[in-house]
Each structure stands twice: as structure tokens, then as C-alpha cells.
Write an enzyme that holds these catalytic residues in place. Structure first.
Site, PDB file in Angstrom:
ATOM      1  N   ASP A  82       2.633   2.346 -11.735  1.00  0.00           N
ATOM      2  CA  ASP A  82       1.458   1.573 -12.167  1.00  0.00           C
ATOM      3  C   ASP A  82       1.377   1.643 -13.685  1.00  0.00           C
ATOM      4  OD1 ASP A  82      -1.370   0.600 -12.427  1.00  0.00           O
ATOM      5  OD2 ASP A  82      -1.402   0.929 -10.277  1.00  0.00           O
TER       6      ASP A  82
ATOM      7  N   ASP B 188       5.598  -0.626 -15.694  1.00  0.00           N
ATOM      8  CA  ASP B 188       5.139  -2.017 -15.816  1.00  0.00           C
ATOM      9  C   ASP B 188       6.116  -2.850 -14.990  1.00  0.00           C
ATOM     10  OD1 ASP B 188       4.572  -4.610 -16.438  1.00  0.00           O
ATOM     11  OD2 ASP B 188       4.532  -4.314 -18.615  1.00  0.00           O
ATOM     12  N   VAL B 189       5.644  -3.381 -13.867  1.00  0.00           N
ATOM     13  CA  VAL B 189       6.576  -4.059 -12.952  1.00  0.00           C
ATOM     14  C   VAL B 189       7.237  -5.280 -13.588  1.00  0.00           C
ATOM     15  CG1 VAL B 189       5.508  -3.253 -10.806  1.00  0.00           C
ATOM     16  CG2 VAL B 189       4.717  -5.405 -11.846  1.00  0.00           C
TER      17      VAL B 189
ATOM     18  N   ASN C 118       3.166  -4.286  -4.551  1.00  0.00           N
ATOM     19  CA  ASN C 118       1.779  -4.725  -4.419  1.00  0.00           C
ATOM     20  C   ASN C 118       1.108  -5.042  -5.747  1.00  0.00           C
ATOM     21  OD1 ASN C 118      -1.009  -4.605  -3.061  1.00  0.00           O
ATOM     22  ND2 ASN C 118      -1.132  -2.933  -4.565  1.00  0.00           N
TER      23      ASN C 118
ATOM     24  N   TYR D 170      -2.003 -18.531 -10.130  1.00  0.00           N
ATOM     25  CA  TYR D 170      -2.061 -17.459  -9.128  1.00  0.00           C
ATOM     26  C   TYR D 170      -1.472 -17.965  -7.814  1.00  0.00           C
ATOM     27  CZ  TYR D 170      -3.923 -13.681  -6.227  1.00  0.00           C
ATOM     28  OH  TYR D 170      -4.054 -12.611  -5.355  1.00  0.00           O
TER      29      TYR D 170
ATOM     30  N   LYS E  88       1.934 -16.654  -5.863  1.00  0.00           N
ATOM     31  CA  LYS E  88       1.972 -16.100  -4.505  1.00  0.00           C
ATOM     32  C   LYS E  88       2.877 -16.941  -3.595  1.00  0.00           C
ATOM     33  CE  LYS E  88      -0.578 -12.501  -5.346  1.00  0.00           C
ATOM     34  NZ  LYS E  88      -0.006 -11.141  -5.308  1.00  0.00           N
TER      35      LYS E  88
ATOM     36  N   THR F  17     -11.713  -8.583  -7.035  1.00  0.00           N
ATOM     37  CA  THR F  17     -12.686  -9.568  -6.548  1.00  0.00           C
ATOM     38  C   THR F  17     -14.126  -9.176  -6.878  1.00  0.00           C
ATOM     39  OG1 THR F  17     -12.591  -8.437  -4.430  1.00  0.00           O
ATOM     40  CG2 THR F  17     -11.271 -10.443  -4.645  1.00  0.00           C
TER      41      THR F  17
END
Ligand SMILES: NC(=O)c1ccc[n+]([C@@H]2O[C@H](COP(=O)([O-])OP(=O)(O)OC[C@H]3O[C@@H](n4cnc5c(N)ncnc54)[C@H](O)[C@@H]3O)[C@@H](O)[C@H]2O)c1
Length: 250
Positions: A36, A61-62, A88, A155, A159, A193
Site C-alpha cells: 500500500d 505504489d501499484v 484491490n 473510473y 474497471k 464512498t
């Protein structure tokens, strides 16, 4: 203890879905390696250890391929094995904007984490799984991988791309005893959210859209990830599993 003696890499587990899933894997006996950018992941590690489990956190950092390679290497160094990857980590749009008002910078930021980040993590995990001849990958997509929302184009595109990576990964690796799947959560109560769920008008619209009448709790998503990562899901490959309370059933 469904994952006793197994080791799992999880990206994005300082909060939300990743954290709940890391804790659930820890409870089920897995050694958990978290990657993460947020040092808050140390709290997830502390909670797993407090409950008697094994966990490590490595800054990752992905969006950087080398960070994901190092994360998998750290898992092998610390735990001597890697059985599953849960990719994720993700980011949400900063503002809800139509395509014609979006900046290059915002589009690129979302793609770098949500698409390249999943690719980087999958690639690192799959290189190991190909060597040992087994493994499971679960990627976090979204209902936004199967439907689009206005004002969330990047976004939604990101996805949809995660679903493409998942399908291609499933086709390439199924013959090698490696399964690649995605989850598609609907509305989940997390930091991502919170801004929506705190706004009474948006929260009411979200409540209606969820059909069940409430957002999911992260733990309800974690259960599905554990199932998909387990041998109980031995014939599930190359697919997305929606966990949306019925949101996309309309
Ligand atoms: N919350 C929802 O309603 C919902 C719905 C569908 C899909 N999702 C997806 O679920 C995943 C988790 O989201 P969440 O709701 O738990 O949000 P969250 O904001 O609580 O968690 C996101 C995690 O990813 C980490 N992260 C962000 N950028 C990173 C990077 N570059 N490298 C490594 N880690 C990074 C964050 O530090 C955090 O730990 C995301 O991929 C998100 O798109 C969420």
C-alpha cells in the site's frame, strides 16, 4: 482455517475492502503480505498479529511495476511461498465530471492505479504461479466494469479494463492450474464512498439503487474474495462475480 500454511499478497489494505479481506485471511490462517502507499496498513498488520496471525506491510505504489515485483519477492522472502493474490488497490474520481471537462492528469491518475496497478500486480504474481504450477488471482473490478455511470467515465473505463485483464488472464492461465477472477462490488461503505454516503441526497439515491436498501459492509465483499481464492472455487476462472445487492439486476 481455510488458508492455514498459505501466503497471500493483498494490495490496498490500509482501509476498506482490502483491510477487511486482509483481516479475514489472517483469521483463516493465511500469512498476509500487504502492499500500500498508505502507512495506515501498519494498523491492519497490527490487528492481524494481535489476533495471532502473521502479516507484513511493504510500501508499494501499484502504479510502479518494480514495487509490485518487490512486493511478491518480499512475500516469498518472509513467508517462503505465495498462494493467492488479491489486487484491490484503486482510486475513485476526485470530482464527478463529464468527459469534456476532464483533465489529462485525472484520466491518467485513475488509469495508472486502477489498470496498470492491477496489471503490475498480476504480472508479478503470475510469474511465480507459473513457476510453481498453481495459484489464484482475484482482481477488484466493480459493477462499473459491466455498466457505466455518467460523470465517472475514466473510473468506469478503468474497471472495464480490469475485466479485460481478468478474462485474458483466465484464458492464458487456466490450462496451467492458475485461476484468475474479478469481483464486482456495488456500493460499499468505505472511505471511497464516504463523501457520497454522508450527503443526504446522494445517500438516499444510493440507498434506492442498492435494492437491498443499504450499502454493503467491506466484510461482505471479503467473504467472496476468500471463497474465490479457496479450493472450493476450483472451477471458477476468467469471470467477474458481482456483489451488488441486485443493483445491476434492473
Ligand atoms: N467502495 C465501493 O463502493 C467500491 C465499489 C466497487 C469497487 N470498489 C473498488 O474496491 C477497491 C478498494 O476500494 P475501497 O472502497 O476499499 O476504498 P479505500 O479508499 O478504503 O481503499 C483503497 C486502498 O487502496 C490504497 N491505494 C490507493 N492507491 C494506491 C496505490 N497507488 N498503490 C497502492 N495502494 C493504493 C489505499 O491506500 C487504500 O488502502 C478499489 O479498487 C475500488 O475501486 C469499491
Amino acid at each position: 482455517m481455510r488458508f492455514a500454511d498459505q501466503a497471500i499478497v493483498i494490495t490496498g489494505a490500509s482501509t476498506g475492502i482490502g483491510r477487511a479481506t486482509a483481516l479475514a485471511f489472517g483469521r483463516e490462517g493465511a500469512s498476509v503480505m500487504i502492499g500500500d502507499i498508505d502507512d495506515g496498513a501498519n494498523d491492519t498488520v497490527a490487528e492481524i498479529r494481535k489476533a495471532g496471525g502473521k502479516a507484513e506491510f511493504r510500501h508499494c505504489d501499484v502504479a510502479r511495476g518494480a514495487d509490485c515485483d518487490a512486493l511478491v519477492a518480499a512475500c516469498l522472502d518472509s513467508f517462503g511461498r505465495l498462494d493467492s493474490g488479491f489486487n484491490n488497490a484503486g482510486v475513485f474520481p476526485r470530482d464527478l465530471l463529464p468527459i469534456h471537462e476532464m483533465s489529462d492528469e485525472e484520466f491518467d491518475r485513475i488509469m495508472a492505479v486502477n489498470v496498470k496497478g492491477v496489471f503490475n500486480a498480476m504480472r508479478a504474481e503470475l510469474r511465480h504461479f507459473r513457476q510453481v504450477g498453481k495459484g489464484s488471482v482475484v482482481n477488484t473490478a466493480s459493477v462499473g466494469a459491466t455498466i457505466a455511470d455518467p460523470l465517472m467515465s475514466a473510473y468506469s473505463a478503468s474497471k472495464h479494463a480490469v475485466l479485460g485483464l481478468t478474462r485474458a488472464g483466465g484464458l492464458e492461465n487456466g490450462p496451467h492450474n492458475i485461476r484468475v477472477n474479478a469481483i464486482g462490488p456495488g456500493m460499499v461503505r468505505t472511505a471511497m464512498t464516504a463523501k457520497w454516503l454522508e450527503d443526504p441526497e446522494l445517500a438516499e439515491a444510493a440507498r434506492h439503487a442498492t435494492v437491498i436498501g443499504r450499502p454493503a459492509e467491506p466484510e461482505e465483499i471479503a467473504e467472496v474474495v476468500l471463497f474465490l481464492s479457496s479450493d472450493a472455487a476450483s472451477y471458477m476462472n476468467g469471470q467477474i462475480y458481482l456483489i451488488d445487492g441486485g443493483l445491476t439486476a434492473r
